[in-house]
Design a protein around this motif. Sequence first.
Motif, mmCIF file in Angstrom:
data_model
loop_
_atom_site.group_PDB
_atom_site.id
_atom_site.type_symbol
_atom_site.label_atom_id
_atom_site.label_comp_id
_atom_site.label_asym_id
_atom_site.label_seq_id
_atom_site.Cartn_x
_atom_site.Cartn_y
_atom_site.Cartn_z
ATOM 1 N N GLY A 31 77.599 2.106 16.544
ATOM 2 C CA GLY A 31 77.102 1.893 15.196
ATOM 3 C C GLY A 31 76.832 0.438 14.861
ATOM 4 N N ALA A 32 77.180 -0.476 15.740
ATOM 5 C CA ALA A 32 76.956 -1.899 15.476
ATOM 6 C C ALA A 32 75.482 -2.253 15.689
ATOM 7 C CB ALA A 32 77.830 -2.737 16.406
ATOM 8 N N PRO A 33 74.936 -3.155 14.859
ATOM 9 C CA PRO A 33 73.575 -3.632 15.112
ATOM 10 C C PRO A 33 73.531 -4.432 16.416
ATOM 11 C CG PRO A 33 74.588 -4.881 13.315
ATOM 12 C CD PRO A 33 75.540 -3.776 13.667
ATOM 13 N N VAL A 34 72.494 -4.216 17.194
ATOM 14 C CA VAL A 34 72.416 -4.841 18.517
ATOM 15 C C VAL A 34 70.973 -5.192 18.836
ATOM 16 C CG1 VAL A 34 72.292 -2.556 19.640
ATOM 17 C CG2 VAL A 34 73.019 -4.539 20.977
ATOM 18 N N VAL A 35 70.788 -6.293 19.527
ATOM 19 C CA VAL A 35 69.469 -6.645 20.047
ATOM 20 C C VAL A 35 69.626 -6.957 21.531
ATOM 21 C CG1 VAL A 35 69.728 -9.054 19.287
ATOM 22 C CG2 VAL A 35 67.457 -8.167 19.793
ATOM 23 N N GLN A 36 68.676 -6.497 22.320
ATOM 24 C CA GLN A 36 68.740 -6.687 23.772
ATOM 25 C C GLN A 36 67.794 -7.806 24.192
ATOM 26 O OE1 GLN A 36 70.302 -4.348 26.421
ATOM 27 N NE2 GLN A 36 69.924 -6.221 27.595
ATOM 28 N N ILE A 37 68.306 -8.732 24.992
ATOM 29 C CA ILE A 37 67.451 -9.708 25.676
ATOM 30 C C ILE A 37 67.348 -9.285 27.134
ATOM 31 C CG2 ILE A 37 67.254 -12.101 26.490
ATOM 32 C CD1 ILE A 37 68.864 -12.959 24.012
ATOM 33 N N ASN A 38 66.141 -9.202 27.660
ATOM 34 C CA ASN A 38 65.941 -9.048 29.109
ATOM 35 C C ASN A 38 65.427 -10.373 29.640
ATOM 36 O OD1 ASN A 38 64.888 -5.529 29.317
ATOM 37 N ND2 ASN A 38 66.903 -6.449 29.400
ATOM 38 N N THR A 39 66.191 -10.978 30.517
ATOM 39 C CA THR A 39 65.804 -12.310 31.009
ATOM 40 C C THR A 39 64.711 -12.220 32.068
ATOM 41 O OG1 THR A 39 67.409 -12.362 32.808
ATOM 42 C CG2 THR A 39 68.177 -13.117 30.649
ATOM 43 N N GLY A 40 64.474 -11.034 32.601
ATOM 44 C CA GLY A 40 63.409 -10.874 33.587
ATOM 45 C C GLY A 40 63.661 -11.626 34.880
ATOM 46 N N GLY A 41 64.904 -11.802 35.238
ATOM 47 C CA GLY A 41 65.229 -12.487 36.496
ATOM 48 C C GLY A 41 66.215 -13.629 36.297
ATOM 49 N N ALA A 42 66.145 -14.288 35.150
ATOM 50 C CA ALA A 42 67.012 -15.455 34.934
ATOM 51 C C ALA A 42 68.474 -15.028 34.885
ATOM 52 C CB ALA A 42 66.628 -16.183 33.654
ATOM 53 N N CYS A 43 69.320 -15.871 35.432
ATOM 54 C CA CYS A 43 70.716 -15.536 35.714
ATOM 55 C C CYS A 43 71.657 -15.926 34.580
ATOM 56 C CB CYS A 43 71.128 -16.252 36.990
ATOM 57 S SG CYS A 43 70.847 -18.030 36.887
ATOM 58 N N GLN B 141 67.542 -17.836 19.968
ATOM 59 C CA GLN B 141 66.745 -18.097 18.770
ATOM 60 C C GLN B 141 65.644 -17.040 18.610
ATOM 61 O OE1 GLN B 141 64.534 -22.021 18.301
ATOM 62 N NE2 GLN B 141 66.148 -22.220 16.776
ATOM 63 N N GLU B 142 64.963 -16.731 19.710
ATOM 64 C CA GLU B 142 63.898 -15.720 19.662
ATOM 65 C C GLU B 142 64.460 -14.346 19.303
ATOM 66 O OE1 GLU B 142 60.494 -15.870 20.092
ATOM 67 O OE2 GLU B 142 60.843 -18.016 19.880
ATOM 68 N N ALA B 143 65.567 -13.995 19.948
ATOM 69 C CA ALA B 143 66.131 -12.650 19.751
ATOM 70 C C ALA B 143 66.601 -12.446 18.316
ATOM 71 C CB ALA B 143 67.291 -12.425 20.713
ATOM 72 N N LEU B 144 67.007 -13.536 17.654
ATOM 73 C CA LEU B 144 67.568 -13.413 16.310
ATOM 74 C C LEU B 144 66.528 -13.605 15.214
ATOM 75 C CD1 LEU B 144 71.052 -15.139 16.720
ATOM 76 C CD2 LEU B 144 70.488 -12.699 16.745
ATOM 77 N N LYS B 145 65.260 -13.791 15.592
ATOM 78 C CA LYS B 145 64.224 -14.019 14.575
ATOM 79 C C LYS B 145 64.122 -12.830 13.632
ATOM 80 C CE LYS B 145 61.106 -17.632 15.979
ATOM 81 N NZ LYS B 145 60.170 -18.048 17.021
ATOM 82 N N ASP B 146 64.171 -11.628 14.178
ATOM 83 C CA ASP B 146 64.052 -10.425 13.346
ATOM 84 C C ASP B 146 65.361 -9.650 13.259
ATOM 85 O OD1 ASP B 146 61.299 -10.863 12.880
ATOM 86 O OD2 ASP B 146 60.893 -10.129 14.906
ATOM 87 N N PHE B 147 66.457 -10.349 13.424
ATOM 88 C CA PHE B 147 67.773 -9.702 13.423
ATOM 89 C C PHE B 147 68.524 -10.247 12.218
ATOM 90 C CE2 PHE B 147 72.169 -9.166 15.025
ATOM 91 C CZ PHE B 147 72.112 -7.886 15.550
ATOM 92 N N ASP B 148 68.947 -9.388 11.336
ATOM 93 C CA ASP B 148 69.537 -9.842 10.078
ATOM 94 C C ASP B 148 71.017 -10.170 10.277
ATOM 95 O OD1 ASP B 148 70.083 -10.448 7.494
ATOM 96 O OD2 ASP B 148 70.002 -8.377 6.752
ATOM 97 N N ILE B 149 71.333 -11.461 10.349
ATOM 98 C CA ILE B 149 72.730 -11.850 10.556
ATOM 99 C C ILE B 149 73.491 -11.980 9.242
ATOM 100 C CG2 ILE B 149 72.290 -13.004 12.765
ATOM 101 C CD1 ILE B 149 72.539 -15.699 11.253
ATOM 102 N N ALA B 150 72.767 -11.953 8.112
ATOM 103 C CA ALA B 150 73.416 -12.217 6.818
ATOM 104 C C ALA B 150 74.622 -11.316 6.534
ATOM 105 C CB ALA B 150 72.392 -12.129 5.688
ATOM 106 N N PRO B 151 74.565 -9.997 6.843
ATOM 107 C CA PRO B 151 75.712 -9.156 6.495
ATOM 108 C C PRO B 151 76.887 -9.283 7.460
ATOM 109 C CG PRO B 151 73.713 -7.837 6.943
ATOM 110 C CD PRO B 151 73.464 -9.217 7.407
ATOM 111 N N LEU B 152 76.736 -10.029 8.565
ATOM 112 C CA LEU B 152 77.738 -10.014 9.636
ATOM 113 C C LEU B 152 78.834 -11.066 9.448
ATOM 114 C CD1 LEU B 152 75.364 -9.709 12.743
ATOM 115 C CD2 LEU B 152 76.466 -7.852 11.482
#
Lengths: 215, 215
Positions: free
Chosen positions: A79-91, A99-110
């Motif tokens: 039930g927790a809000p989650v966003v996935q980053i795929n690094t596409g190879g980067a370790c 920064q990119e992943a959180l652009k459309d992720f609402d951190i205000a309620p957390l």
Amino acid sequence: MKISVVKNIMEANQRIADENRQRFSRNRLLVINLMSSPGAGKTSLLEKTILSLKDELRVGVVEGDIQSTYDAERIGRTGAPVVQINTGGACHLDSNMIQEALKDFDIAPLNLLFIENVGNLVCPAEFNLGEDFKAMILSVAEGDDKPLKYPLMFHESRVLLINKIDLLPFCECNPDLIEERARNINPDLTIFRLSCRTGEGLDRWTGWLKEQIKQ
Amino acid sequence: MKISVVKNIMEANQRIADENRQRFSRNRLLVINLMSSPGAGKTSLLEKTILSLKDELRVGVVEGDIQSTYDAERIGRTGAPVVQINTGGACHLDSNMIQEALKDFDIAPLNLLFIENVGNLVCPAEFNLGEDFKAMILSVAEGDDKPLKYPLMFHESRVLLINKIDLLPFCECNPDLIEERARNINPDLTIFRLSCRTGEGLDRWTGWLKEQIKQ
């Protein structure tokens, strides 16, 4: 020449990490960068921690993986809000990915945001993401020699979670030796012993975590 | 710009890997690049394999670690010739490190050389060292989702050793699922299930290994 390239990468990473940290700070959000070897139990720890704290805290997760959304789906089921980053190879994750992943992720309620890094005991330790602190998991199945061989991770972490202690009777691993060797590298480490499978020791970790939340 | 830097690094690595491969080939030396997460059992597998084959084959080892000589000391106690590489922070071995390490290491009497890579399920898979093939270890304690999340390592390996099968009763891990997911990525994988701790399954691995030796 080679060194100046690396330096520029690190400087750019640090600049964006500072921007992330300012945004987190404005939101009074505690941010933990969670690192470990593959399969040490990062996602399991998050599942257990979120379910244990769900009535008290609002927890979000950024999932970092080379590919797949397997872990984000596991977190999503809590039930927790989650966003996935795929690094596409980067370790490892870097601050720009966050920064990119959180652009459309609402951190205000957390109150609390976990960033689950790519499973890797080496590279993630070098990259600040803007977190309040780094936490690492070591599974007892990995053995008690890991602080000797991967010291940077132990040096950079504020918290060490020794996981899978239910396997201790079946592994050649002395957890006292892990603690001693880890503290030789980083005397200020806060250490927890626990098992995400049996639940043993989880309450000490979640209790400590609640004390860290920003008011 | 960034891409061309990476390309040059990879080209330089491949050129030196080819030189290494020619040297190994002239010596009829079978060379295996052994990779895994930290603590999956690389050094334990080498100890058991060397002791099991000591009357039949002459085995040498190149140990790769970020720092410490802990693993080389373990290998040294088996009586096998060993050389330690300390990468000083780098998360993988490259072909130049191997070339340097073998400058004063007599490979002429050997049939089989293991290169134990840095414990890391990501980066080592990208760098050819001049080996005949790559072999990887996955511990069942790491879980059965690893092929989904670290596909390159499974793709590049010719052999997958599923280790610590004595822990299966205590882990949420289905080894059939590991095999199925790994073969989806790499249908040609040769797979062994074993336990370095109990010795179960080791004879199949060492028997297969003997068949690979160059005459």
